[in-house]
Enzyme design. Sequence first.
Site, PDB file in Angstrom:
ATOM      1  N   HIS A 194       0.824  -1.172  -0.168  1.00 29.32           N
ATOM      2  CA  HIS A 194       0.022   0.004   0.042  1.00 29.32           C
ATOM      3  C   HIS A 194       0.905   1.255  -0.023  1.00 29.32           C
ATOM      4  O   HIS A 194       1.783   1.588   0.668  1.00 29.32           O
ATOM      5  CB  HIS A 194      -0.983  -0.234   1.154  1.00 29.32           C
ATOM      6  N   GLU A 197       1.904   3.720   2.919  1.00 30.02           N
ATOM      7  CA  GLU A 197       2.408   3.226   4.327  1.00 30.02           C
ATOM      8  C   GLU A 197       3.860   3.297   4.217  1.00 30.02           C
ATOM      9  O   GLU A 197       4.731   2.323   4.145  1.00 30.02           O
ATOM     10  CB  GLU A 197       1.984   1.876   4.440  1.00 30.02           C
ATOM     11  N   ARG A 252      -3.345   4.761  -2.060  1.00 30.55           N
ATOM     12  CA  ARG A 252      -3.166   3.414  -1.404  1.00 30.55           C
ATOM     13  C   ARG A 252      -2.782   2.248  -2.537  1.00 30.55           C
ATOM     14  O   ARG A 252      -1.977   1.465  -2.415  1.00 30.55           O
ATOM     15  CB  ARG A 252      -4.161   3.314  -0.593  1.00 30.55           C
ATOM     16  N   HIS A 322       2.895  -3.586   6.543  1.00 34.95           N
ATOM     17  CA  HIS A 322       1.713  -2.653   6.406  1.00 34.95           C
ATOM     18  C   HIS A 322       1.963  -1.512   7.576  1.00 34.95           C
ATOM     19  O   HIS A 322       2.612  -1.859   8.423  1.00 34.95           O
ATOM     20  CB  HIS A 322       0.414  -2.990   6.316  1.00 34.95           C
ATOM     21  N   GLU A 396       1.321  -4.845  10.934  1.00 34.83           N
ATOM     22  CA  GLU A 396       0.686  -3.596  10.890  1.00 34.83           C
ATOM     23  C   GLU A 396       1.391  -2.617  11.794  1.00 34.83           C
ATOM     24  O   GLU A 396       1.392  -2.799  12.962  1.00 34.83           O
ATOM     25  CB  GLU A 396      -0.660  -3.420  11.214  1.00 34.83           C
TER      26      GLU A 396
HETATM   27 ZN   LIG Z   1      -1.558  -1.606   3.967  1.00 32.76          ZN
END
Ligand SMILES: [Zn+2]
Length: 435
Positions: A194, A197, A252, A322, A396
């Site tokens: 993405h 990020e 994104r 991410h 994340e």
């Molecule tokens: Zn992501």
Amino acid sequence: MALTRSEWTAVLSLCLALLSTCLPVRSHLYNNRYAGDKVIRLIPKNNKETGALKDMCQQFKVDLWQPSSISFITEGAIADLHISGNSSQVLLAYLQQQSLQYKVLISNLQNMIENQIGDRSFRSRRSVSRYSYEVYHSLEEIQSWMYHMNETHSDLISMFSIGKSYEGRPLFVLKLGKRIRPYKRAVWIDCGMHAREWIGPAFCQWFVKEAIDTYQSDPAMKRILNQLYFYIMPVFNVDGYHFSWTNDRFWRKTRSKNSKFHCYGADANRNWKVKWCDEGASLHPCDDTYCGLFPESEPEVKAAAHFLRKHKKQIKAYLSFHAYAQMLLYPYSYKYAAIPNFDCVESAAYNAVIALQSAYGIRYKYGPASSTLYVSSGSSMDWAYKNGIPYAYAFELRDTGHFGFLLPESQIKPTCVETMLAVKNITMHILKKCH
Ligand SMILES: [Zn+2]
Ligand SMILES: *[C@@H]1O[C@H](CO)[C@@H](O)[C@H](O)[C@H]1NC(C)=O
Ligand SMILES: *[C@@H]1O[C@H](CO)[C@@H](O)[C@H](O)[C@H]1NC(C)=O
């Protein structure tokens, strides 16, 4: 009067110096498009509030930072909204009228962006020999860095491309590990699936640097690099990442063109052939979680899937990076069910988050993605797991929303240091047998 070449050079550089002192050098980044924009946080308390919030997001085309799609907005859960300067008065009035409580996380997005990376073009950060791992780098800088690492560390690193992006950029992968024998078990790591990020690609670079720098001094690292290969893709979504530097900081998706709609790109983490375009993915090309025209329609996904399929016997772990939420997730994403080797995967995650926390006390949640974050279909992690890679995880990274996608550069180092502990821990775990 004829000037020699060196005189010309002197005159030219004098002119340039004068120009840069007289002209306003500090123009606004991204054409000042985020002036007056805010990021606000809401936690709807009941059904009525949830409904009102969803309506508002739909009606005003709000840029949702968290969760990734309107359908995930639920009672009691955080929703972070990026609202534009133009519509902020109307929106905030609407919230007041609905008596929806909100908190302003970022009051002026343009200022935030400029304070953070505004002077990037004036810093000497381009040189690969004094490369800084504590700033964010553009795609061009990252690619030059990759060439440089490939050339200067040929004992531990090689570099190749697994295909081309939609816009024709090479999809580079670094293979890291001591070439003791051609076949060793391997770990796949990707960052930057993405675009916005940015901490992801920063971590991938940190990982490579740290591995190289500590190979001789750290017995654990030596063991890891002697026994395994790492396939590292520092920027998965190269077109999107580039676009997030040049046009839209909060982009994104990929950048593929859709013939019928005016919207670009698909969500590279909804485009994999595993329960493709079901719950948690959108069929609409303008949505941030658009699943694409068909599985692997995005060339970046197709190239990575092809590579992973070809090496699936060798690859024992799949790690995808991410941001943001501070979570360590494992399959399934697309359904609420336990994976067959749950105990092994779960205990590796548990140890990894404890190792991570030991650095600065940052606590990560961990668990199946579906119940820990939300249900999403067509994700790379589920796909890797379904294709026989026994340890599949998605990180994340920091933070939990204070800065969100605009994590300050001062947090790159601590984020990478703690994440490194988690990745090393997981890697050591897979070197052991788990029953
Ligand atoms: Zn992501
Ligand atoms: C990596 O370096 C080797 C020499 O060590 C070179 O032959 C190869 O072409 C380089 N790879 C890339 C993609 O530049
Ligand atoms: C992994 O983390 C656990 C929990 O913190 C720790 O007990 C273990 O020693 C770590 N293993 C390695 C190899 O770092």
